[in-house]
Design an enzyme around this catalytic site. Structure first.
Site, mmCIF file in Angstrom:
data_model
loop_
_atom_site.group_PDB
_atom_site.id
_atom_site.type_symbol
_atom_site.label_atom_id
_atom_site.label_comp_id
_atom_site.label_asym_id
_atom_site.label_seq_id
_atom_site.Cartn_x
_atom_site.Cartn_y
_atom_site.Cartn_z
ATOM 1 N N HIS A 173 -3.968 1.498 10.471
ATOM 2 C CA HIS A 173 -3.927 2.565 9.332
ATOM 3 C C HIS A 173 -4.367 1.666 8.193
ATOM 4 C CE1 HIS A 173 -2.426 6.332 11.263
ATOM 5 N NE2 HIS A 173 -1.875 5.359 12.161
ATOM 6 N N ASP A 382 -6.859 -0.205 0.013
ATOM 7 C CA ASP A 382 -6.221 0.881 0.701
ATOM 8 C C ASP A 382 -7.070 1.388 1.922
ATOM 9 O OD1 ASP A 382 -4.457 3.180 1.298
ATOM 10 O OD2 ASP A 382 -4.177 3.885 -0.673
HETATM 11 P P1 ADP Z 1 0.054 5.725 2.455
HETATM 12 O O1 ADP Z 1 -0.128 5.917 3.767
HETATM 13 O O2 ADP Z 1 -0.090 4.332 2.195
HETATM 14 O O3 ADP Z 1 1.585 5.949 1.947
HETATM 15 P P2 ADP Z 1 -1.734 7.846 1.911
HETATM 16 O O4 ADP Z 1 -2.579 8.138 0.469
HETATM 17 O O5 ADP Z 1 -2.787 7.663 2.951
HETATM 18 O O6 ADP Z 1 -1.035 6.335 1.632
HETATM 19 O O7 ADP Z 1 -0.791 8.843 2.327
HETATM 20 C C1 ADP Z 1 0.260 9.147 1.542
HETATM 21 C C2 ADP Z 1 0.941 10.686 2.209
HETATM 22 O O8 ADP Z 1 2.148 10.545 1.749
HETATM 23 C C3 ADP Z 1 0.120 11.784 1.747
HETATM 24 O O9 ADP Z 1 -0.094 12.707 2.622
HETATM 25 C C4 ADP Z 1 0.627 12.168 0.419
HETATM 26 O O10 ADP Z 1 0.669 13.755 0.218
HETATM 27 C C5 ADP Z 1 2.197 11.806 1.025
HETATM 28 N N1 ADP Z 1 3.013 11.546 -0.315
HETATM 29 C C6 ADP Z 1 2.865 10.770 -1.117
HETATM 30 N N2 ADP Z 1 3.838 10.953 -2.202
HETATM 31 C C7 ADP Z 1 4.514 11.774 -1.899
HETATM 32 C C8 ADP Z 1 5.796 12.450 -2.439
HETATM 33 N N3 ADP Z 1 6.116 11.981 -3.699
HETATM 34 N N4 ADP Z 1 6.331 13.331 -1.801
HETATM 35 C C9 ADP Z 1 6.150 13.841 -0.710
HETATM 36 N N5 ADP Z 1 4.944 13.328 0.146
HETATM 37 C C10 ADP Z 1 4.262 12.278 -0.620
HETATM 38 O O1 F6P Z 2 -0.327 3.206 7.070
HETATM 39 C C1 F6P Z 2 0.661 2.895 5.773
HETATM 40 C C2 F6P Z 2 2.077 3.217 6.087
HETATM 41 O O2 F6P Z 2 2.738 1.756 6.264
HETATM 42 C C3 F6P Z 2 2.354 3.899 7.609
HETATM 43 O O3 F6P Z 2 2.601 2.889 8.644
HETATM 44 C C4 F6P Z 2 3.830 4.678 7.193
HETATM 45 O O4 F6P Z 2 3.939 5.488 7.863
HETATM 46 C C5 F6P Z 2 3.656 4.439 5.772
HETATM 47 O O5 F6P Z 2 2.760 3.902 5.146
HETATM 48 C C6 F6P Z 2 5.015 4.735 5.083
HETATM 49 O O6 F6P Z 2 5.543 3.408 5.127
HETATM 50 P P1 F6P Z 2 7.137 3.083 5.558
HETATM 51 O O7 F6P Z 2 7.257 3.542 6.861
HETATM 52 O O8 F6P Z 2 7.332 1.601 5.393
HETATM 53 O O9 F6P Z 2 7.951 4.105 4.566
#
Ligand code: ADP
Ligand code: F6P
Length: 475
Positions: A173, A382
């Site tokens: 991812h 990212d």
């Molecule tokens: P990462 O996988 O690095 O966290 P992404 O932007 O791909 O980054 O995905 C983040 C996911 O987590 C999104 O679906 C987003 O809506 C969710 N998310 C981010 N911040 C919050 C929050 N404060 N509360 C709930 N869900 C969140």
């Molecule tokens: O791909 C990003 C990622 O590390 C996922 O594997 C994971 O679900 C998400 O971010 C949140 O991270 P963590 O599981 O360390 O809270």
């Protein structure tokens, strides 16, 4: 989402489709009445895979998020969940250590230095083997097993050794680094050999596929047989780009919900009904460029280009990996900067920035997306960034703009956004002003195009493309 766990029939050896990920898609919570329940865990991996799993008759193998806990297989939010236990020491060494203080920074351009410790590596090997064993136990003969992300890169080969009958896929991812960075890893050969246990290795972007194939040729016995395939021990391993996405209908259903619409309106009112609202939603992670966007916002206020009456910035920062030093330091820095901005430029009742260090449910997040005129998504690196795509999916009114880092995978797809290099603070300021002042017709033109892209390439498309390729060898 919050639901209680129900016991379900043992799934051992019966699942035709198994997802293996470090985390289960739910975290344990204590409800206000004191009862125990489960809530959806944050992060892009869960947002993308949960809808895919709900439609499959399969199992999800993962960790519940706290030490020494592994309830019996259970059913929650429409999914069969199989827990793998991690001890407190393994959380330190495997999760906080090797996964998030070695691999995470190394794979994200070394924004902070990567740490290399042999005891972390030993724990990574051991914990990966535990996940592989759990998957081997639940998978039916000839099943598809789909292993997820950087925490579990050894699982494909470990699982192949246990269960050669399985069809094994792996999806990363996050970005996969170029060999100049990857070469620093003392265990580089073992990691690549682990991945080569899969039949199909998927990445977010084409560049990552190239990096992986280059590194595999340099450090292992894998030999190229075509532009995206290598031969390993008489087997063929395919690598490909499969850009991840989200379930658009889930978000559109929430946008349609009158109580979510009412909430969006009340968010605007609670913010003091400013002319414009900018929104950042991120895990509190140094890769997300939160400091850079705050700096740009602070300078715009200092220069008088915006006032708190013109626009407010809402920054939602989900708590993440708080025991890893770099994350704790980041939180301090961000909170200091927010305090500085509000102290310097705010007036009573008009802070120029609202900072929310909390996790929200999907309804509240969608209401925030509906209430915001500009989504500010400025990661320094990212894999994809689903928040940018979620904002677009929520704008069924074809209004709103996205300021998006060119270093996010999403930049390949959301070409109607205002693209920025987040390191260039002047460029970032100009992009924020452009987004704030974009005429409605231009917003609509861009948003329509981005919505069409996100709807055409949703998470079902992502999962189908990957799984079809895995089943049919992508010939
Ligand atoms: P990462 O996988 O690095 O966290 P992404 O932007 O791909 O980054 O995905 C983040 C996911 O987590 C999104 O679906 C987003 O809506 C969710 N998310 C981010 N911040 C919050 C929050 N404060 N509360 C709930 N869900 C969140
Ligand atoms: O791909 C990003 C990622 O590390 C996922 O594997 C994971 O679900 C998400 O971010 C949140 O991270 P963590 O599981 O360390 O809270």
């Amino acid at each position: 989402m919050s639901s209680s766990a129900e016991a379900s029939a043992a799934t051992s050896g019966e699942s035709q489709f198994v997802v293996v990920a470090n985390r289960l898609p739910v975290d344990r919570v204590t409800n206000p009445d004191g009862s125990e329940g489960w809530t959806r865990s944050p992060g892009g991996l869960v947002s993308a895979l949960a809808p895919v799993m709900r439609k499959q008759d399969g199992s999800w193998v993962g960790w519940v998020g706290s030490p020494d806990e592994a309830p019996e297989p259970f059913h929650s939010d429409g999914m069969d969940l199989v827990a793998v236990a991690l001890s407190a020491q393994e959380i330190q060494d495997f999760y906080e250590g090797f996964s998030n203080a070695t691999l995470w920074p190394l794979y994200h351009d070394v924004i902070v230095p990567a740490e290399f410790h042999r005891e972390w590596w030993d724990s990574y090997v051991q914990v990966n083997r535990r996940f592989a064993s759990a998957a081997a136990e639940v998978a039916a003969e000839g099943a598809i097993v789909w292993v997820q992300d950087y925490q579990l890169q050894l699982v494909p080969m470990q699982l192949r050794e246990m269960r050669p009958d399985l069809r094994i896929g792996f999806f990363l991812h996050i970005p996969f680094p170029p060999k100049e960075l990857f070469a620093q890893l003392p265990w580089r050969r073992q990691i690549i050999e682990g991945l080569l246990g899969a039949d199909l290795v998927g990445f977010q972007r084409e560049g990552a596929v190239g990096n992986f194939l280059d590194i595999a040729a340099k450090y292992t016995s894998a030999r190229p047989i075509s532009s995206n395939q290598v031969a390993v021990d008489g087997r063929r391993v395919t690598a490909g780009a499969f850009p991840i996405s989200l379930e658009v209908e889930e978000i559109e259903r929430l946008v349609d919900d009158e109580s979510v619409q009412a909430r969006a309106q009340s968010i605007r009112e609670e913010l003091g009904s400013p002319a414009r609202v900018l929104l950042g939603v991120d895990r509190l992670d140094y890769t997300k460029g939160i400091r850079h966007r705050l700096k740009a916002w602070s300078e715009l206020l200092a220069d008088g280009d915006v006032t708190p009456q013109d626009a407010v910035f809402v920054q939602v920062a989900t708590p993440s990996r708080e025991r890893v030093d770099a994350y704790a330091a980041l939180r301090d820095e961000i909170e200091l900067e927010v305090g500085h901005i509000n102290g310097e430029y705010g007036t009573i009742g008009s802070p120029p920035i609202h900072y929310l260090h909390s996790t929200y449910d999907r309804r509240e997040l969608v209401a925030m997306f509906m209430a915001a005129d500009v989504a500010v998504v400025t990661p320094l690196r990212d894999g994809m960034n689903l928040v940018a795509k979620e904002y677009v999916a929520a704008r069924v009114d074809n209004r709103g703009t996205v300021v998006l880092s060119e270093f996010a995978g999403a930049a390949d797809h959301l070409t109607g956004s205002v693209l920025v290099n987040p390191h260039d603070i002047d460029g970032l300021k100009a992009a924020l002003l452009e987004a704030l002042h974009m005429p409605e017709r231009e917003q609509e033109r861009r948003m329509r195009a981005m919505r069409a892209e996100v709807k055409d390439h949703d998470v079902a498309w992502w999962a189908d493309t990957f799984v079809t390729c895995l089943r049919d060898e992508c010939q």
